[in-house]
Design an enzyme around this catalytic site. Structure first.
Site, PDB file in Angstrom:
ATOM      1  N   HIS A   1      -2.980  12.025 -15.836  1.00  0.00           N
ATOM      2  CA  HIS A   1      -3.499  12.952 -14.828  1.00  0.00           C
ATOM      3  C   HIS A   1      -4.389  12.243 -13.809  1.00  0.00           C
ATOM      4  CE1 HIS A   1      -4.196  17.036 -13.497  1.00  0.00           C
ATOM      5  NE2 HIS A   1      -5.507  16.913 -13.616  1.00  0.00           N
TER       6      HIS A   1
ATOM      7  N   SER B   1      -5.596  17.111  -9.282  1.00  0.00           N
ATOM      8  CA  SER B   1      -5.640  18.295 -10.115  1.00  0.00           C
ATOM      9  C   SER B   1      -5.925  19.554  -9.288  1.00  0.00           C
ATOM     10  CB  SER B   1      -6.700  18.088 -11.209  1.00  0.00           C
ATOM     11  OG  SER B   1      -6.607  19.067 -12.200  1.00  0.00           O
TER      12      SER B   1
ATOM     13  N   ASP C   1       1.285  12.639 -17.458  1.00  0.00           N
ATOM     14  CA  ASP C   1       0.459  13.836 -17.316  1.00  0.00           C
ATOM     15  C   ASP C   1       1.179  15.021 -17.957  1.00  0.00           C
ATOM     16  OD1 ASP C   1      -1.480  15.634 -16.606  1.00  0.00           O
ATOM     17  OD2 ASP C   1      -0.938  15.708 -14.483  1.00  0.00           O
TER      18      ASP C   1
END
Length: 445
Positions: A424, A163, A364
């Site tokens: 994610h 991320s 994601d």
């Protein structure tokens, strides 16, 4: 069972060499060693790191690489979420994790930026406001680490990220490469891996609508609403109004939630936990952002673990410091830098010969694969045409032989992994596949 501890220099470095967590009364994740310490990277700015020495049945830790893991947010804690929810030797219930990365490499978790996890700032001006400061802080920590534990200077050193951690990892990798060339940091930097990374925020936001539409999570009206909100973000970025762009990014997320009945930005097959789309109407922009992107990394059970048994085990956490206590301050301090892209930094890394890997989860949303593909195509790296001409290769899912778990392709010093059935947090969703990817990346170099 006693715990052997050794003090190095004037710091609080602790090596745990037994099978106990001592006074905490918990089982140790390793029969090997752990280490942790604080580094003051700027006056009043303290960063915490935690090292697990590799515990492989087939090799000694001296023969295996070192991996540093950087969490996202910004404000997510590697020592907490990355460690106990994703790749550490124990899960949140303190049970052995079968897919721990410690079986393939020594793993270094760093609570980064300052104020994340057990890291802390003594004053409000101690928080980083951009990735440049984040990178310079990390260089101070890495110089300290490799000086205090010189046996790792010659081991291949990889930076893995997730991320917003990927955006920071790119900046850190560039500065680390320069520092190594100057001789100010001694280590064998082998490459950086950018997982579901916030490299080009606008490319992510602009593809939310199309991605959700093609997965039947938006109708035509919803697609128009999301695209319209995304266009507002685009205009702000083009006008270099990055703080405004961050606020409009939050607005766009609200539009997405309202049109999808609360889809989870981290995995489109689930909904936001304990949240109704109408709830967000009564929250400020900063509160919304923290709720969506900081709270999931600080679950109550994890918070209780870190501020209870783990804090007691570590025994060096200042009394006034709480794990995750400054996370929202970290996030808000970086708001003006949040929507800035770092595609140019990735370009510089590739041109300099640094090994770069991109990996992304199929499910994601916040950093959807469509957006990742777009910024990759923007690279000016001379090897891009060769990479683009390659067809990807399938990889079997180790947890389900005969089933495709991922696709990948690699050209020169660039690789891309498409991880199927993962959101994610890839190691959390597809642990066996993530571990296999780690091993492949380390074998390629």
């Amino acid at each position: 069972v006693s715990v052997e501890r050794r003090l190095l220099c004037a710091g609080c470095l602790v090596l745990v060499l037994s099978c106990s967590l001592g006074a905490a009364g918990l089982p140790s994740p390793l029969a090997g060693k752990e280490a942790w310490d604080y580094v003051e990277v700027r006056p009043g700015a303290h960063m915490f790191w935690w090292l697990y020495y590799a515990d492989s049945p087939s090799a000694q830790y001296q023969d295996l690489p070192l991996v540093m893991w950087l969490q996202g947010g910004p404000g997510g804690s590697g020592s907490g979420f990355g460690n106990f929810e994703e790749i550490g030797p124990l899960n949140r219930d303190l049970e052995p994790r079968k897919t721990s990365w410690v079986q393939a490499a020594s793993v270094l978790f760093v609570d980064n930026p300052v104020g994340t996890g057990f890291s802390y700032a003594e004053q409000p001006d101690g928080f980083a406001t951009n990735v440049s400061t984040v990178a310079s802080d990390m260089l101070v920590l890495l110089k300290h680490f490799f000086t205090q534990i010189p046996e790792f200077q010659s081991k291949p050193f990889y930076i893995f990220s997730e991320s917003y951690g990927g955006k920071m990892a790119a900046a850190i990798s560039l500065e680390l490469s320069k520092a190594i060339a100057k001789g100010s940091v001694k280590c064998n930097f082998a490459g950086v891996a950018l997982g579901d990374s916030w490299i080009s925020p606008l490319d992510s936001v602009m593809t939310w609508g199309p991605y959700l539409y093609t997965t039947s999570l938006l109708d035509n009206n919803g697609l128009a609403d999301v695209n319209s909100a995304a266009e507002n973000v685009k205009r702000a970025v083009e006008q270099q109004q990055f703080l405004k762009a961050t606020e409009l990014w939050s607005v766009t997320e609200t539009v997405v939630e309202q049109n999808t009945n609360g889809v989870n930005f981290y995995n489109i097959l689930t909904q936001q936990p304990d949240e109704k789309p109408t709830d967000v109407l009564f929250l400020s922009a900063s509160a919304l952002q923290a709720r969506r992107h900081i709270r999931p990394l600080h679950k109550q059970s994890l918070n209780e673990l870190m501020n209870g048994p783990i804090r007691k085990k570590l025994a060096i956490i200042p009394q006034n410091v709480t794990w995750g206590g400054q996370a929202e301050d970290v996030f808000s301090s970086m708001a003006g830098d949040f929507m800035r892209p770092v595609v140019d930094i990735v370009d510089q890394l590739l041109t300099a010969g640094v090994n770069v890997t991109v990996y992304n989860g199929q499910l994601d949303l916040i950093v959807d694969t469509m957006g990742q593909e777009l910024w990759v195509k923007q690279l000016k790296w001379e090897g891009l045409p060769g990479f683009s001409q390659l067809r990807w290769s399938p990889l079997d899912d180790p947890a389900s032989p005969g089933t495709t778990g991922a696709f990948f392709k690699t050209y020169r010093n660039f690789a891309f992994y498409w991880i199927l059935k993962a959101g994610h947090m890839i190691p959390s969703d597809q642990g066996a596949m993530a571990l296999q990817m780690l091993k492949m990346i380390m074998q390629q170099d």
